[in-house]
Motif scaffolding. Structure first.
Motif, mmCIF file in Angstrom:
data_model
loop_
_atom_site.group_PDB
_atom_site.id
_atom_site.type_symbol
_atom_site.label_atom_id
_atom_site.label_comp_id
_atom_site.label_asym_id
_atom_site.label_seq_id
_atom_site.Cartn_x
_atom_site.Cartn_y
_atom_site.Cartn_z
ATOM 1 N N TYR A 60 78.829 -18.826 52.617
ATOM 2 C CA TYR A 60 79.873 -18.568 51.620
ATOM 3 C C TYR A 60 79.313 -18.485 50.200
ATOM 4 N N ASP A 61 78.106 -19.007 49.976
ATOM 5 C CA ASP A 61 77.459 -18.932 48.667
ATOM 6 C C ASP A 61 76.612 -17.654 48.642
ATOM 7 N N LEU A 62 77.241 -16.535 48.306
ATOM 8 C CA LEU A 62 76.540 -15.245 48.399
ATOM 9 C C LEU A 62 75.405 -15.144 47.386
ATOM 10 N N ASP A 63 75.577 -15.760 46.213
ATOM 11 C CA ASP A 63 74.461 -15.764 45.244
ATOM 12 C C ASP A 63 73.266 -16.512 45.825
ATOM 13 N N GLY A 64 73.575 -17.626 46.501
ATOM 14 C CA GLY A 64 72.506 -18.403 47.139
ATOM 15 C C GLY A 64 71.824 -17.589 48.232
ATOM 16 N N GLY A 78 54.158 -13.749 48.205
ATOM 17 C CA GLY A 78 54.461 -12.346 48.512
ATOM 18 C C GLY A 78 55.361 -12.312 49.727
ATOM 19 N N LEU A 79 56.041 -11.178 49.936
ATOM 20 C CA LEU A 79 56.968 -11.096 51.080
ATOM 21 C C LEU A 79 56.860 -9.708 51.704
ATOM 22 N N ASP A 80 56.452 -9.678 52.986
ATOM 23 C CA ASP A 80 56.316 -8.415 53.712
ATOM 24 C C ASP A 80 57.484 -8.147 54.648
ATOM 25 N N GLY A 81 58.110 -9.217 55.138
ATOM 26 C CA GLY A 81 59.163 -9.013 56.140
ATOM 27 C C GLY A 81 60.286 -10.020 56.009
ATOM 28 N N LEU A 82 61.448 -9.615 56.545
ATOM 29 C CA LEU A 82 62.638 -10.470 56.547
ATOM 30 C C LEU A 82 63.314 -10.334 57.892
ATOM 31 N N VAL A 83 63.654 -11.473 58.502
ATOM 32 C CA VAL A 83 64.496 -11.491 59.704
ATOM 33 C C VAL A 83 65.801 -12.182 59.330
ATOM 34 N N VAL A 84 66.936 -11.572 59.675
ATOM 35 C CA VAL A 84 68.240 -12.224 59.447
ATOM 36 C C VAL A 84 68.926 -12.367 60.791
ATOM 37 N N ALA A 85 69.179 -13.611 61.189
ATOM 38 C CA ALA A 85 69.801 -13.879 62.498
ATOM 39 C C ALA A 85 70.889 -14.929 62.330
ATOM 40 N N ILE A 86 71.809 -14.662 61.410
ATOM 41 C CA ILE A 86 72.933 -15.598 61.257
ATOM 42 C C ILE A 86 74.203 -14.930 61.766
ATOM 43 N N GLY A 87 75.144 -15.747 62.187
ATOM 44 C CA GLY A 87 76.415 -15.211 62.644
ATOM 45 C C GLY A 87 77.227 -16.293 63.305
ATOM 46 N N VAL A 88 78.504 -15.994 63.486
ATOM 47 C CA VAL A 88 79.390 -16.895 64.220
ATOM 48 C C VAL A 88 80.335 -16.036 65.040
ATOM 49 N N LEU A 105 84.800 -14.846 59.574
ATOM 50 C CA LEU A 105 83.958 -13.994 60.425
ATOM 51 C C LEU A 105 83.261 -12.909 59.600
ATOM 52 N N PHE A 106 83.986 -12.319 58.664
ATOM 53 C CA PHE A 106 83.373 -11.267 57.838
ATOM 54 C C PHE A 106 82.347 -11.855 56.864
ATOM 55 N N THR A 107 82.585 -13.056 56.371
ATOM 56 C CA THR A 107 81.624 -13.651 55.430
ATOM 57 C C THR A 107 80.301 -13.954 56.124
ATOM 58 N N VAL A 108 80.377 -14.635 57.289
ATOM 59 C CA VAL A 108 79.134 -15.065 57.946
ATOM 60 C C VAL A 108 78.428 -13.893 58.629
ATOM 61 N N TYR A 148 85.330 -10.015 65.069
ATOM 62 C CA TYR A 148 83.873 -10.190 65.175
ATOM 63 C C TYR A 148 83.195 -8.823 65.281
ATOM 64 N N ALA A 149 83.741 -7.961 66.145
ATOM 65 C CA ALA A 149 83.145 -6.625 66.336
ATOM 66 C C ALA A 149 83.199 -5.819 65.039
ATOM 67 N N ALA A 150 84.324 -5.907 64.321
ATOM 68 C CA ALA A 150 84.469 -5.145 63.073
ATOM 69 C C ALA A 150 83.479 -5.639 62.017
ATOM 70 N N ALA A 151 83.262 -6.958 61.967
ATOM 71 C CA ALA A 151 82.314 -7.498 60.980
ATOM 72 C C ALA A 151 80.895 -7.023 61.296
ATOM 73 N N LYS A 152 80.504 -7.086 62.578
ATOM 74 C CA LYS A 152 79.148 -6.642 62.949
ATOM 75 C C LYS A 152 78.997 -5.130 62.728
ATOM 76 N N THR A 153 80.064 -4.379 62.960
ATOM 77 C CA THR A 153 79.995 -2.926 62.767
ATOM 78 C C THR A 153 79.901 -2.590 61.283
ATOM 79 N N ALA A 154 80.613 -3.345 60.461
ATOM 80 C CA ALA A 154 80.496 -3.155 59.003
ATOM 81 C C ALA A 154 79.056 -3.408 58.567
ATOM 82 N N LEU A 155 78.472 -4.487 59.091
ATOM 83 C CA LEU A 155 77.077 -4.794 58.753
ATOM 84 C C LEU A 155 76.154 -3.663 59.218
ATOM 85 N N ALA A 156 76.368 -3.177 60.438
ATOM 86 C CA ALA A 156 75.504 -2.115 60.973
ATOM 87 C C ALA A 156 75.593 -0.855 60.111
#
Ligand SMILES: NC(=O)c1ccc[n+]([C@@H]2O[C@H](COP(=O)([O-])OP(=O)(O)OC[C@H]3O[C@@H](n4cnc5c(N)ncnc54)[C@H](OP(=O)(O)O)[C@@H]3O)[C@@H](O)[C@H]2O)c1
Length: 221
Positions: A60-64, A78-88, A105-108, A148-156
């Motif tokens: 919920y802390d989007l700035d964070g 330095g940073l070469d890669g990022l993995v994001v694996a969060i969700g509910v 659901l849309f936030t997470v 849940y499906a709509a949130a993941k589809t928005a992200l995609a």
């Protein structure tokens, strides 16, 4: 061959998929930084991986969320890669799920991953790669999972456009449509109760095939 000069940030390292990804990247000799919500589990995982740098955050802390990649870049040099694996997960018919649950659901599942990636695109090294876990649900949205499906589809969708835009900066954005896995993800939803699912795929194998190998291949190309 030197694939990764600096390191990879794993966001959601406290989860089943993120924890696997962090472990497999470390086994491949990659320097990692870990981010997650649960402080104790995160500290334990970082310690089990030889004391990786770690940082907690809340979706919920989007700035964070947006500050995670700049932090990791400073921590790893330095940073070469990022993995994001969060969700509910969230279950219930489109008319049953409350607005508050839909917002959760849309936030997470969408806004927080987008904020993490937005924060990363400005600080990744040229040739850098972002891998974000969405899910097969994007291709096969199921009844009882509209929000849940709509949130993941928005992200995609967002990842697809952001990826095209990022090519100019020689960055790649991967949308990881993970299949249903044998993890407890569906057992702790934000709303509703999971229907009986068939057996899921082996998380160790799936994370390697769908996430870690493609990420390492993209970083080396
Ligand atoms: N498992 C599957 O079958 C499957 C299939 C396709 C796609 N996916 C997707 O893969 C991702 C990870 O799944 P998983 O199986 O690893 O599930 P998991 O073990 O439940 O992990 C979920 C992760 O999301 C984090 N998270 C949840 N709510 C958060 C919040 N409010 N703020 C910050 N972090 C939060 C958790 O943090 P804490 O643990 O620290 O609270 C944890 O790191 C999800 O996006 C899921 O949709 C999973």
């Amino acid at each position: 061959m030197e694939l990764v000069r600096a390191g990879v940030l794993v966001v959601g390292a406290t989860g089943a998929i993120g924890g696997q990804a962090a472990g497999q990247l470390a086994e491949s000799g990659i320097a990692t930084a870990l981010a997650g919500r649960d402080r104790d589990r995160l500290a334990e995982r970082a310690s089990a991986l030889d004391g990786r740098p770690w940082r907690t955050f809340e979706a919920y802390d989007l700035d964070g969320c947006a500050r995670l990649a700049p932090w990791a870049k400073a921590a790893l040099g330095g940073l070469d890669g990022l993995v994001v694996a969060i969700g509910v997960a969230g279950f219930g018919s489109a008319t049953e799920v409350s607005d508050a649950s839909a917002e959760h659901l849309f936030t997470v599942n969408a806004l927080a991953p987008m904020a993490v990636v937005r924060g990363a695109l400005g600080v990744l090294s040229p040739g850098g790669v972002v891998a974000v876990v969405t899910g097969e649900i994007v291709d096969r949205p199921a009844r009882g999972m509209a929000d849940y499906a709509a949130a993941k589809t928005a992200l995609a969708t967002w990842l697809g456009v952001a990826g095209r835009e990022a090519r100019r900066a020689r960055l790649e954005v991967m949308d990881v449509r993970m299949p249903h896995l044998d993890t407890s993800f569906a057992a702790h939803p934000a709303v509703g109760t999971a229907p009986p699912f068939g057996p899921g795929a082996d998380p160790v194998h799936a994370v390697r095939e769908h996430l870690v190998h493609p990420l390492l291949n993209a970083l080396s190309s």
